[in-house]
Design a protein around this motif. Structure first.
Motif, short mmCIF file in Angstrom:
data_model
loop_
_atom_site.label_atom_id
_atom_site.label_comp_id
_atom_site.label_asym_id
_atom_site.label_seq_id
_atom_site.Cartn_x
_atom_site.Cartn_y
_atom_site.Cartn_z
N ILE A 160 82.50 79.41 8.65
CA ILE A 160 82.78 78.03 9.02
C ILE A 160 84.23 77.73 8.69
O ILE A 160 84.67 77.92 7.55
CB ILE A 160 81.90 77.03 8.24
N ASP A 161 84.96 77.24 9.67
CA ASP A 161 86.38 77.01 9.45
C ASP A 161 86.61 75.98 8.34
O ASP A 161 85.87 75.01 8.19
CB ASP A 161 87.05 76.51 10.73
N GLN A 162 87.68 76.22 7.58
CA GLN A 162 87.94 75.36 6.43
C GLN A 162 88.25 73.92 6.81
O GLN A 162 88.05 73.02 6.00
CB GLN A 162 89.01 75.92 5.51
N LEU B 167 75.17 75.78 10.72
CA LEU B 167 74.18 76.40 9.83
C LEU B 167 72.84 76.60 10.55
O LEU B 167 72.21 77.65 10.42
CB LEU B 167 74.02 75.56 8.56
N ALA B 168 72.44 75.61 11.34
CA ALA B 168 71.16 75.73 12.06
C ALA B 168 71.25 76.81 13.14
O ALA B 168 70.35 77.63 13.32
CB ALA B 168 70.80 74.39 12.69
N LEU B 169 72.39 76.82 13.83
CA LEU B 169 72.61 77.81 14.89
C LEU B 169 72.59 79.23 14.32
O LEU B 169 71.93 80.13 14.87
CB LEU B 169 73.98 77.53 15.52
N VAL C 122 76.12 83.01 7.07
CA VAL C 122 77.19 82.03 7.17
C VAL C 122 78.00 82.03 5.88
O VAL C 122 77.44 82.03 4.79
CB VAL C 122 76.65 80.60 7.39
N VAL C 123 79.31 82.04 6.05
CA VAL C 123 80.20 81.89 4.90
C VAL C 123 80.95 80.58 5.09
O VAL C 123 81.51 80.35 6.15
CB VAL C 123 81.22 83.04 4.82
N CYS D 16 73.54 76.83 3.30
CA CYS D 16 74.59 77.85 3.22
C CYS D 16 74.45 78.60 1.89
O CYS D 16 74.16 78.02 0.85
CB CYS D 16 75.96 77.19 3.31
N GLU D 17 74.64 79.93 1.95
CA GLU D 17 74.47 80.74 0.74
C GLU D 17 75.75 81.42 0.28
O GLU D 17 75.87 81.82 -0.87
CB GLU D 17 73.39 81.82 0.98
#
Ligand code: C2E
Ligand code: CA
Ligand code: CA
Length: 346
Positions: free
Chosen positions: A270-272, A292-294, A302-303, A321-322
Protein backbone atom coordinates in the motif's frame (compact mmCIF):
# COMPACT_ATOMS: atom_id res chain seq x y z
CA UNK A 1 8.72 10.08 -30.29
CA UNK A 2 7.75 11.37 -33.67
CA UNK A 3 9.55 13.72 -35.98
CA UNK A 4 7.91 16.20 -38.33
CA UNK A 5 9.87 17.64 -41.20
CA UNK A 6 8.61 20.92 -42.59
CA UNK A 7 10.02 22.48 -45.70
CA UNK A 8 9.45 26.19 -45.71
CA UNK A 9 12.06 28.10 -47.66
CA UNK A 10 10.10 31.35 -47.59
CA UNK A 11 8.87 31.20 -44.01
CA UNK A 12 8.35 34.51 -42.24
CA UNK A 13 9.70 35.28 -38.80
CA UNK A 14 7.55 33.44 -36.23
CA UNK A 15 6.09 30.96 -38.70
CA UNK A 16 7.73 27.93 -37.06
CA UNK A 17 6.57 28.98 -33.59
CA UNK A 18 3.00 29.30 -34.87
CA UNK A 19 3.14 25.78 -36.37
CA UNK A 20 4.46 24.38 -33.11
CA UNK A 21 1.89 26.18 -30.97
CA UNK A 22 -0.97 24.81 -33.05
CA UNK A 23 0.44 21.25 -32.91
CA UNK A 24 0.69 21.45 -29.12
CA UNK A 25 -2.83 22.86 -28.94
CA UNK A 26 -4.32 20.12 -31.14
CA UNK A 27 -2.65 17.43 -29.04
CA UNK A 28 -4.04 18.98 -25.85
CA UNK A 29 -7.64 18.44 -27.00
CA UNK A 30 -9.29 15.31 -25.61
CA UNK A 31 -9.30 12.23 -27.85
CA UNK A 32 -12.54 10.29 -27.96
CA UNK A 33 -12.18 6.52 -28.01
CA UNK A 34 -15.17 4.26 -27.45
CA UNK A 35 -17.07 7.12 -25.87
CA UNK A 36 -14.30 7.88 -23.39
CA UNK A 37 -12.27 11.04 -23.48
CA UNK A 38 -8.55 10.58 -23.10
CA UNK A 39 -6.16 13.41 -22.41
CA UNK A 40 -2.72 13.32 -23.89
CA UNK A 41 -0.22 16.04 -24.32
CA UNK A 42 2.96 16.56 -26.24
CA UNK A 43 6.17 18.43 -25.92
CA UNK A 44 7.90 19.65 -29.04
CA UNK A 45 11.52 20.44 -29.72
CA UNK A 46 12.22 22.60 -32.75
CA UNK A 47 15.33 23.04 -34.74
CA UNK A 48 15.87 25.27 -37.71
CA UNK A 49 18.62 24.10 -39.99
CA UNK A 50 19.72 25.07 -43.43
CA UNK A 51 21.16 21.70 -44.27
CA UNK A 52 24.61 22.37 -42.85
CA UNK A 53 24.51 20.22 -39.71
CA UNK A 54 23.35 16.96 -41.23
CA UNK A 55 20.39 14.83 -40.14
CA UNK A 56 21.93 13.14 -37.08
CA UNK A 57 22.89 16.33 -35.36
CA UNK A 58 19.61 17.92 -36.36
CA UNK A 59 17.61 15.11 -34.75
CA UNK A 60 19.79 15.21 -31.67
CA UNK A 61 19.26 18.94 -31.23
CA UNK A 62 15.51 18.54 -31.73
CA UNK A 63 15.53 15.78 -29.12
CA UNK A 64 17.41 17.93 -26.59
CA UNK A 65 15.02 20.84 -27.19
CA UNK A 66 12.06 18.48 -26.69
CA UNK A 67 13.50 17.25 -23.38
CA UNK A 68 13.97 20.86 -22.36
CA UNK A 69 10.31 21.65 -23.15
CA UNK A 70 9.22 18.58 -21.19
CA UNK A 71 11.33 19.45 -18.18
CA UNK A 72 10.34 23.12 -18.06
CA UNK A 73 6.61 22.56 -17.97
CA UNK A 74 5.57 19.99 -20.55
CA UNK A 75 2.87 20.45 -23.21
CA UNK A 76 4.83 23.23 -24.77
CA UNK A 77 7.54 23.74 -27.36
CA UNK A 78 11.12 24.85 -27.24
CA UNK A 79 13.45 26.00 -29.98
CA UNK A 80 16.98 24.64 -29.81
CA UNK A 81 19.05 27.51 -28.45
CA UNK A 82 21.81 28.45 -26.04
CA UNK A 83 19.76 27.51 -22.96
CA UNK A 84 18.98 24.05 -24.31
CA UNK A 85 22.62 23.58 -25.12
CA UNK A 86 23.84 24.47 -21.62
CA UNK A 87 21.19 22.42 -19.84
CA UNK A 88 22.01 19.39 -21.97
CA UNK A 89 25.61 19.96 -21.17
CA UNK A 90 25.10 19.83 -17.45
CA UNK A 91 22.96 16.71 -17.91
CA UNK A 92 25.86 15.10 -19.72
CA UNK A 93 28.14 16.14 -16.87
CA UNK A 94 25.78 14.57 -14.38
CA UNK A 95 25.68 11.39 -16.37
CA UNK A 96 29.46 11.22 -16.46
CA UNK A 97 29.55 11.76 -12.71
CA UNK A 98 27.10 8.95 -12.01
CA UNK A 99 28.99 6.66 -14.38
CA UNK A 100 32.14 7.39 -12.44
CA UNK A 101 30.34 6.81 -9.13
CA UNK A 102 29.44 3.30 -10.29
CA UNK A 103 33.06 2.58 -11.11
CA UNK A 104 34.34 4.08 -7.86
CA UNK A 105 31.93 2.11 -5.67
CA UNK A 106 30.22 5.22 -4.35
CA UNK A 107 26.83 3.50 -4.35
CA UNK A 108 25.67 1.49 -1.36
CA UNK A 109 22.57 -0.27 -0.13
CA UNK A 110 20.59 0.59 2.96
CA UNK A 111 18.08 -1.85 4.34
CA UNK A 112 14.71 -1.25 5.93
CA UNK A 113 12.96 -3.98 7.93
CA UNK A 114 9.51 -5.35 7.13
CA UNK A 115 7.71 -6.92 10.05
CA UNK A 116 4.96 -9.46 10.35
CA UNK A 117 3.08 -8.44 13.45
CA UNK A 118 1.30 -11.77 13.73
CA UNK A 119 4.64 -13.29 14.66
CA UNK A 120 6.30 -10.04 15.76
CA UNK A 121 9.30 -10.85 13.59
CA UNK A 122 11.31 -9.15 10.88
CA UNK A 123 10.49 -11.19 7.79
CA UNK A 124 12.46 -9.30 5.24
CA UNK A 125 14.25 -6.13 4.26
CA UNK A 126 13.93 -3.73 1.40
CA UNK A 127 17.19 -2.73 -0.25
CA UNK A 128 17.27 1.01 -0.96
CA UNK A 129 20.17 2.45 -2.89
CA UNK A 130 22.17 5.50 -1.76
CA UNK A 131 24.95 7.49 -3.37
CA UNK A 132 27.78 8.46 -1.04
CA UNK A 133 28.78 11.52 -3.02
CA UNK A 134 32.29 12.80 -2.26
CA UNK A 135 31.11 16.44 -2.03
CA UNK A 136 27.35 16.37 -1.61
CA UNK A 137 27.13 13.66 1.06
CA UNK A 138 24.68 10.77 1.18
CA UNK A 139 22.16 11.24 -1.63
CA UNK A 140 18.70 9.62 -1.64
CA UNK A 141 17.66 7.71 -4.77
CA UNK A 142 15.27 10.41 -5.98
CA UNK A 143 18.35 12.56 -6.64
CA UNK A 144 19.83 10.15 -9.17
CA UNK A 145 17.47 7.29 -10.12
CA UNK A 146 15.54 9.47 -12.62
CA UNK A 147 18.84 10.45 -14.25
CA UNK A 148 19.91 6.80 -14.31
CA UNK A 149 16.63 5.82 -15.96
CA UNK A 150 16.91 8.57 -18.53
CA UNK A 151 20.47 7.73 -19.49
CA UNK A 152 20.34 3.94 -19.35
CA UNK A 153 22.72 3.85 -16.38
CA UNK A 154 19.86 2.17 -14.52
CA UNK A 155 21.05 -1.09 -16.10
CA UNK A 156 24.51 -1.23 -14.47
CA UNK A 157 23.07 0.44 -11.35
CA UNK A 158 20.30 -2.15 -11.10
CA UNK A 159 22.83 -4.92 -11.59
CA UNK A 160 24.94 -3.51 -8.75
CA UNK A 161 21.90 -3.48 -6.46
CA UNK A 162 20.89 -7.03 -7.39
CA UNK A 163 24.41 -8.36 -7.01
CA UNK A 164 24.91 -6.69 -3.62
CA UNK A 165 21.56 -7.97 -2.36
CA UNK A 166 22.32 -11.53 -3.53
CA UNK A 167 25.72 -11.47 -1.83
CA UNK A 168 24.01 -10.33 1.36
CA UNK A 169 21.47 -13.15 1.13
CA UNK A 170 24.28 -15.63 0.74
CA UNK A 171 26.04 -14.22 3.83
CA UNK A 172 22.85 -14.33 5.88
CA UNK A 173 22.09 -17.90 4.82
CA UNK A 174 24.91 -19.12 7.07
CA UNK A 175 23.32 -17.93 10.32
CA UNK A 176 20.35 -19.30 12.19
CA UNK A 177 18.89 -15.84 12.94
CA UNK A 178 19.17 -14.49 9.42
CA UNK A 179 18.70 -17.42 7.06
CA UNK A 180 14.95 -16.86 6.71
CA UNK A 181 15.21 -13.19 5.81
CA UNK A 182 14.28 -12.11 2.33
CA UNK A 183 15.53 -9.05 0.49
CA UNK A 184 13.28 -6.95 -1.72
CA UNK A 185 14.92 -5.16 -4.63
CA UNK A 186 13.29 -2.34 -6.61
CA UNK A 187 13.27 -2.89 -10.35
CA UNK A 188 12.77 -0.10 -12.89
CA UNK A 189 10.70 -0.64 -16.01
CA UNK A 190 13.68 -0.19 -18.29
CA UNK A 191 15.60 -2.83 -16.37
CA UNK A 192 12.72 -5.29 -16.36
CA UNK A 193 12.12 -4.85 -20.11
CA UNK A 194 15.70 -5.27 -21.22
CA UNK A 195 16.38 -8.45 -23.18
CA UNK A 196 18.01 -11.04 -20.97
CA UNK A 197 16.63 -9.63 -17.72
CA UNK A 198 15.32 -13.01 -16.52
CA UNK A 199 18.55 -14.83 -17.38
CA UNK A 200 20.59 -12.08 -15.74
CA UNK A 201 18.72 -12.33 -12.45
CA UNK A 202 19.01 -16.12 -12.35
CA UNK A 203 22.69 -15.93 -13.24
CA UNK A 204 23.38 -13.42 -10.47
CA UNK A 205 21.56 -15.59 -7.93
CA UNK A 206 23.55 -18.63 -9.04
CA UNK A 207 26.89 -16.80 -9.06
CA UNK A 208 26.32 -15.59 -5.51
CA UNK A 209 24.95 -18.90 -4.31
CA UNK A 210 21.82 -17.11 -3.07
CA UNK A 211 18.48 -18.81 -2.52
CA UNK A 212 16.01 -17.52 -5.17
CA UNK A 213 13.06 -17.89 -2.79
CA UNK A 214 14.61 -15.21 -0.59
CA UNK A 215 14.72 -12.65 -3.37
CA UNK A 216 11.70 -10.46 -3.95
CA UNK A 217 11.43 -8.07 -6.86
CA UNK A 218 9.34 -4.93 -6.40
CA UNK A 219 7.62 -3.74 -9.55
CA UNK A 220 5.50 -0.63 -9.94
CA UNK A 221 2.10 -0.36 -11.54
CA UNK A 222 3.44 1.87 -14.31
CA UNK A 223 5.69 -0.99 -15.37
CA UNK A 224 2.59 -3.09 -15.99
CA UNK A 225 1.34 -0.58 -18.55
CA UNK A 226 3.75 -2.02 -21.11
CA UNK A 227 3.34 -5.33 -22.91
CA UNK A 228 1.33 -7.33 -20.39
CA UNK A 229 1.88 -10.73 -22.00
CA UNK A 230 5.61 -10.15 -21.94
CA UNK A 231 5.38 -9.07 -18.30
CA UNK A 232 3.49 -12.21 -17.33
CA UNK A 233 5.98 -14.40 -19.20
CA UNK A 234 9.01 -12.80 -17.55
CA UNK A 235 7.48 -12.92 -14.10
CA UNK A 236 6.42 -16.54 -14.64
CA UNK A 237 9.94 -17.65 -15.57
CA UNK A 238 11.41 -16.12 -12.42
CA UNK A 239 8.53 -17.27 -10.28
CA UNK A 240 9.12 -20.89 -11.34
CA UNK A 241 12.66 -20.59 -9.97
CA UNK A 242 11.26 -19.34 -6.68
CA UNK A 243 11.73 -15.57 -7.01
CA UNK A 244 8.91 -13.57 -5.40
CA UNK A 245 7.12 -10.44 -6.61
CA UNK A 246 5.60 -7.43 -4.89
CA UNK A 247 3.57 -4.68 -6.52
CA UNK A 248 4.99 -1.43 -5.15
CA UNK A 249 3.17 1.87 -4.53
CA UNK A 250 -0.12 0.07 -4.98
CA UNK A 251 -3.11 2.33 -5.49
CA UNK A 252 -1.24 5.15 -7.20
CA UNK A 253 -1.37 3.72 -10.71
CA UNK A 254 -4.04 2.22 -12.86
CA UNK A 255 -3.76 -1.54 -12.48
CA UNK A 256 -6.64 -3.31 -14.07
CA UNK A 257 -8.16 -5.93 -11.85
CA UNK A 258 -8.17 -8.49 -14.62
CA UNK A 259 -4.41 -8.07 -15.06
CA UNK A 260 -3.82 -8.20 -11.37
CA UNK A 261 -5.38 -11.64 -11.26
CA UNK A 262 -3.13 -12.92 -14.02
CA UNK A 263 0.17 -11.74 -12.55
CA UNK A 264 2.09 -14.16 -10.34
CA UNK A 265 2.28 -11.68 -7.46
CA UNK A 266 2.89 -12.58 -3.83
CA UNK A 267 2.38 -9.19 -2.32
CA UNK A 268 1.06 -5.68 -2.77
CA UNK A 269 2.48 -2.71 -0.93
CA UNK A 270 0.00 0.00 0.00
CA UNK A 271 1.52 3.27 -1.06
CA UNK A 272 2.70 5.47 1.77
CA UNK A 273 0.60 8.42 0.58
CA UNK A 274 -2.54 6.54 1.67
CA UNK A 275 -1.03 5.40 4.95
CA UNK A 276 0.08 8.94 5.79
CA UNK A 277 -3.45 10.36 5.97
CA UNK A 278 -5.36 7.22 6.82
CA UNK A 279 -6.62 8.69 10.09
CA UNK A 280 -7.57 12.10 8.75
CA UNK A 281 -8.71 11.59 5.17
CA UNK A 282 -11.82 9.40 4.74
CA UNK A 283 -10.91 8.79 1.06
CA UNK A 284 -7.52 7.41 1.97
CA UNK A 285 -9.08 5.28 4.70
CA UNK A 286 -11.56 3.89 2.17
CA UNK A 287 -8.80 3.13 -0.33
CA UNK A 288 -6.77 1.31 2.32
CA UNK A 289 -9.76 -0.78 3.37
CA UNK A 290 -10.55 -1.58 -0.26
CA UNK A 291 -6.97 -2.67 -0.98
CA UNK A 292 -6.98 -4.92 2.08
CA UNK A 293 -10.29 -6.53 1.06
CA UNK A 294 -9.15 -6.92 -2.54
CA UNK A 295 -5.85 -8.50 -1.56
CA UNK A 296 -7.65 -10.89 0.74
CA UNK A 297 -9.90 -12.09 -2.06
CA UNK A 298 -6.95 -12.44 -4.46
CA UNK A 299 -4.95 -14.22 -1.78
CA UNK A 300 -2.14 -11.66 -1.76
CA UNK A 301 -0.11 -10.52 1.22
CA UNK A 302 -0.34 -6.82 2.00
CA UNK A 303 2.45 -4.65 3.31
CA UNK A 304 1.62 -1.17 4.58
CA UNK A 305 4.47 1.21 3.82
CA UNK A 306 5.43 4.44 5.54
CA UNK A 307 3.88 3.57 8.90
CA UNK A 308 5.05 6.25 11.30
CA UNK A 309 2.53 6.31 14.15
CA UNK A 310 0.81 3.82 16.43
CA UNK A 311 -2.51 5.34 15.33
CA UNK A 312 -1.87 4.39 11.70
CA UNK A 313 -0.76 0.95 12.83
CA UNK A 314 -3.92 0.42 14.88
CA UNK A 315 -6.15 1.34 11.94
CA UNK A 316 -4.28 -0.96 9.55
CA UNK A 317 -4.35 -3.89 11.96
CA UNK A 318 -8.03 -3.39 12.62
CA UNK A 319 -8.68 -3.85 8.90
CA UNK A 320 -6.59 -6.96 8.60
CA UNK A 321 -3.12 -5.80 7.58
CA UNK A 322 -0.35 -7.98 9.01
CA UNK A 323 2.89 -6.71 7.50
CA UNK A 324 4.42 -3.32 8.06
CA UNK A 325 7.31 -1.17 6.99
CA UNK A 326 8.01 2.34 8.21
CA UNK A 327 9.89 4.64 10.52
CA UNK A 328 7.82 3.32 13.45
CA UNK A 329 9.72 0.04 13.14
CA UNK A 330 12.98 1.16 11.64
CA UNK A 331 14.50 3.56 9.16
CA UNK A 332 16.58 2.32 6.26
CA UNK A 333 20.17 1.95 7.41
CA UNK A 334 23.48 0.31 6.56
CA UNK A 335 23.63 -3.44 6.92
CA UNK A 336 25.55 -3.19 10.22
CA UNK A 337 22.47 -1.59 11.80
CA UNK A 338 20.36 -4.51 10.70
CA UNK A 339 22.84 -7.00 12.05
CA UNK A 340 22.88 -5.17 15.39
CA UNK A 341 19.10 -5.10 15.38
CA UNK A 342 18.86 -8.84 14.70
CA UNK A 343 21.59 -9.92 17.10
CA UNK A 344 21.29 -7.58 20.05
CA UNK A 345 24.34 -7.91 22.27
CA UNK A 346 26.65 -9.25 19.55
P1 C2E B 1 9.94 2.99 -2.51
O1 C2E B 1 10.29 1.71 -3.17
O2 C2E B 1 8.49 3.31 -2.33
O3 C2E B 1 10.72 3.00 -1.13
C1 C2E B 1 10.21 3.42 0.08
C2 C2E B 1 10.69 4.81 0.42
O4 C2E B 1 9.97 5.26 1.57
C3 C2E B 1 12.16 4.86 0.82
O5 C2E B 1 12.67 6.11 0.37
C4 C2E B 1 12.09 4.85 2.34
O6 C2E B 1 13.21 5.44 2.96
C5 C2E B 1 10.86 5.66 2.59
N1 C2E B 1 10.22 5.36 3.87
C6 C2E B 1 10.23 4.18 4.54
N2 C2E B 1 9.50 4.26 5.68
C7 C2E B 1 9.02 5.52 5.72
C8 C2E B 1 8.19 6.22 6.67
O7 C2E B 1 7.74 5.70 7.70
N3 C2E B 1 7.89 7.51 6.38
C9 C2E B 1 8.35 8.14 5.25
N4 C2E B 1 8.00 9.41 5.05
N5 C2E B 1 9.12 7.52 4.34
C10 C2E B 1 9.45 6.21 4.58
P2 C2E B 1 14.02 6.18 -0.45
O8 C2E B 1 15.02 5.25 0.11
O9 C2E B 1 14.35 7.62 -0.55
O10 C2E B 1 13.61 5.61 -1.87
C11 C2E B 1 12.77 6.33 -2.71
C12 C2E B 1 12.45 5.55 -3.98
O11 C2E B 1 13.60 5.33 -4.78
C13 C2E B 1 11.94 4.14 -3.69
O12 C2E B 1 10.60 4.21 -3.32
C14 C2E B 1 12.18 3.47 -5.02
O13 C2E B 1 11.13 3.75 -5.92
C15 C2E B 1 13.43 4.15 -5.53
N6 C2E B 1 14.59 3.25 -5.33
C16 C2E B 1 15.29 3.03 -4.20
N7 C2E B 1 16.27 2.13 -4.42
C17 C2E B 1 16.16 1.74 -5.71
C18 C2E B 1 16.88 0.79 -6.54
O14 C2E B 1 17.79 0.09 -6.11
N8 C2E B 1 16.46 0.66 -7.83
C19 C2E B 1 15.41 1.40 -8.33
N9 C2E B 1 15.07 1.20 -9.60
N10 C2E B 1 14.71 2.28 -7.58
C20 C2E B 1 15.08 2.45 -6.28
CA1 CA C 1 9.91 -0.32 -3.06
CA1 CA D 1 6.67 2.07 -2.28
Amino acid sequence: EFAILLEAPDAQEGWLQAQAASAVQVMAEPFWIDGESLLLGCSLGLVQERGVAGPDLMFWHAHLAMQHAKAIKGCTFQIYDERVYSRAHSLADQEAELRLALRRDELELHYQPRLNLKTGKVVGLEALVRWRHPERGLLPPLEFIPLAEQTGLILPLGQFVLQTACEQLQRWSGHEDTRNLSIAVNVSARQFRQPGFVGGVLQTLANCGANPTKLKLELTESLLLGDIEDTIARMGQLKREGVGFALDDFGTGYSSLSYLKRLPLDQVKIDQSFVRDVLTDPNDAAIVRTILALAESLDLQVVAEGVETTGQLAFLRLHGCEQFQGYLFGRPGPVENIDAYLHPGH
